[in-house]
Design an enzyme around this catalytic site. Structure first.
Site, short mmCIF file in Angstrom:
data_model
loop_
_atom_site.label_atom_id
_atom_site.label_comp_id
_atom_site.label_asym_id
_atom_site.label_seq_id
_atom_site.Cartn_x
_atom_site.Cartn_y
_atom_site.Cartn_z
N CYS A 1 25.94 44.98 41.63
CA CYS A 1 26.82 45.80 40.89
C CYS A 1 26.59 47.22 41.37
CB CYS A 1 25.43 45.29 38.95
SG CYS A 1 25.81 43.91 38.48
N PHE B 1 51.05 30.39 40.94
CA PHE B 1 50.41 30.58 42.05
C PHE B 1 49.50 29.72 40.30
CE2 PHE B 1 52.16 34.24 42.98
CZ PHE B 1 51.90 34.19 44.83
N CYS C 1 44.45 40.96 39.09
CA CYS C 1 43.09 41.10 39.49
C CYS C 1 43.08 42.28 40.28
CB CYS C 1 42.24 40.28 40.23
SG CYS C 1 42.43 39.31 41.91
#
Length: 405
Positions: A67, A268, A362
């Site tokens: 993180c 995709f 993304c």
């Protein structure tokens, strides 16, 4: 010692001061000091903290590299991720409605790759340390599903059986309704005794499937994922959305963007994350470069009930994008490319007569680049829905609707 005022967050979540000077785990408005190493500040000390600074929920945060933003409030992270999208679009001269971000809850990641290795005293597993190859044990990780966290013991057992003291074994664990789907890479070459031992481990521990490198060693039950009403058994290592919550949010946005369309192309398409739910109301052509993923999707479609026709084509859309004539019988397009975006395919969409597109991305930078091409070609970017399924990370996902003017 020199003090630095953090003015903004960079794309990877680091604080940035004038220079630029990059200071990890700092926030805008903070005054900090540290040892300057090139353009990076080491051994950072916070002199004046931000009001948005919070206590990290995970005790492993400072050492673990999983993180980047647990020291920031949820509100600041949401604002920053939304602003990254807005700035990427603004750089291309585009403004649009950016909807409130939706964030997946803690402990909801359904896939994780653990680093496992043998040591002098036994074995250990966890995530790599921040900017290092050191393995950090993470027994209280707040990111992954509890079932995945328990799989650390499995990763250690695999390292004991097939790892080496000189290399780290990468063990990818994916949860499924029928058990854990486990893939290991970087271990010893397979031979007869190792195959038998690994198969025994799969049976005794109750995995759904165990894959060593690219070879399936044992499968007790198909590790299916549910897409709409269809159960699909993805090939080992196949792409899937990080959380069930995030997948549902992206799907809802896609369904809204193509609502009413009767014939849809899904580019995709992967294993059918969007294809199969959309097939409840429309005929779908799914296009994907990986033939194994399409085969898995096709099997899921054939076993499901009540779905409309789904056809598929294995095709490298970077080298051979669909051409305008191939879109003529379709009403809408769904496109969900990798991080590199889909520049070549975008150009052909602009030349086609398609009037509605759901774009899932993304990478806000390549998304903005592709959208700029579409806007210049006659499309309007109607809205963007940010989705944060990589909680506490710098990763950003989104879905968007484009319609031809």
């Amino acid at each position: 010692m020199t003090e630095y005022k953090i003015t903004r967050l960079g794309l990877y979540g680091d604080g940035i001061a004038e220079g630029p000077v990059f200071a990890p785990m700092t926030l805008p408005g903070e005054v900090v000091t540290g040892a300057l190493d090139g353009s990076t500040l080491r051994d950072v000390k916070i002199i004046t903290p931000s009001d948005a600074r919070v206590a990290p929920p995970c005790r492993h945060f400072k050492s673990c590299g999983g993180c980047q933003l647990q020291h920031a409030s949820d509100a600041l992270v949401a604002e920053w991720k939304t602003d990254v999208i807005a700035q990427a679009l603004a750089a291309q001269g585009i403004r649009t409605e950016i909807r409130p971000i939706v964030t997946s809850p803690a402990r909801s990641r359904r896939r994780a790759t653990f680093a496992a290795r043998r040591t002098k005293k036994g074995t250990m597993s966890g995530f790599h340390g921040r900017a290092s190859g050191t393995v950090i044990e993470i027994p209280d990780c707040q990111l992954v599903e509890p079932a995945l966290l328990e799989a650390r013991e499995i990763a250690e057992a695999l390292a004991e059986l097939g790892g080496s003291r000189k290399a780290t074994l990468a063990v990818t664990v994916t949860s499924s309704p029928r058990g854990l789907d486990i893939q290991a890479s970087g271990g010893k070459p397979l031979d007869g005794p190792l195959r038998i031992t690994l198969a025994g481990l799969c049976e005794s521990r109750g995995f759904a499937r165990l894959t060593w490198e690219d070879e399936v060693i044992a499968q007790r039950a198909p590790p299916v994922q549910r897409f709409g009403v269809a159960d699909v058994c993805p090939p080992p290592g196949a792409f899937m959305q990080a959380t069930a919550h995030g997948e549902a949010q992206l799907l809802a946005a896609v369904q809204e963007a193509v609502q009413g369309a009767k014939r849809i192309v899904d580019l995709f398409a992967g294993c059918g994350t969007f294809t199969l739910p959309l097939a409840e109301n429309a005929e779908i052509l799914a296009v994907e470069g990986d033939a194994q993923m399409l085969e898995a999707m096709d099997k899921g479609w054939r076993m499901a009930k009540g779905l409309k026709t789904v056809t598929h084509a294995a095709r490298d859309l970077y080298r051979r994008p669909l051409l305008p004539d191939e879109f003529k019988k379709f009403d809408a397009v769904v496109i969900d490319p990798p991080r590199a975006g889909a520049e070549a395919q975008t150009a052909e969409l602009v030349r086609s007569e398609i009037s509605r597109i759901a774009y899932v991305s993304c990478n806000p930078i390549t998304f903005a680049r592709d959208v700029a091409q579409m806007v210049a070609g006659g499309f309007t970017l109607d809205w963007v829905q940010p989705v944060d399924q990589f909680r506490w990370s710098s990763h950003i996902e989104l879905a968007a609707q484009l319609t031809r003017r």
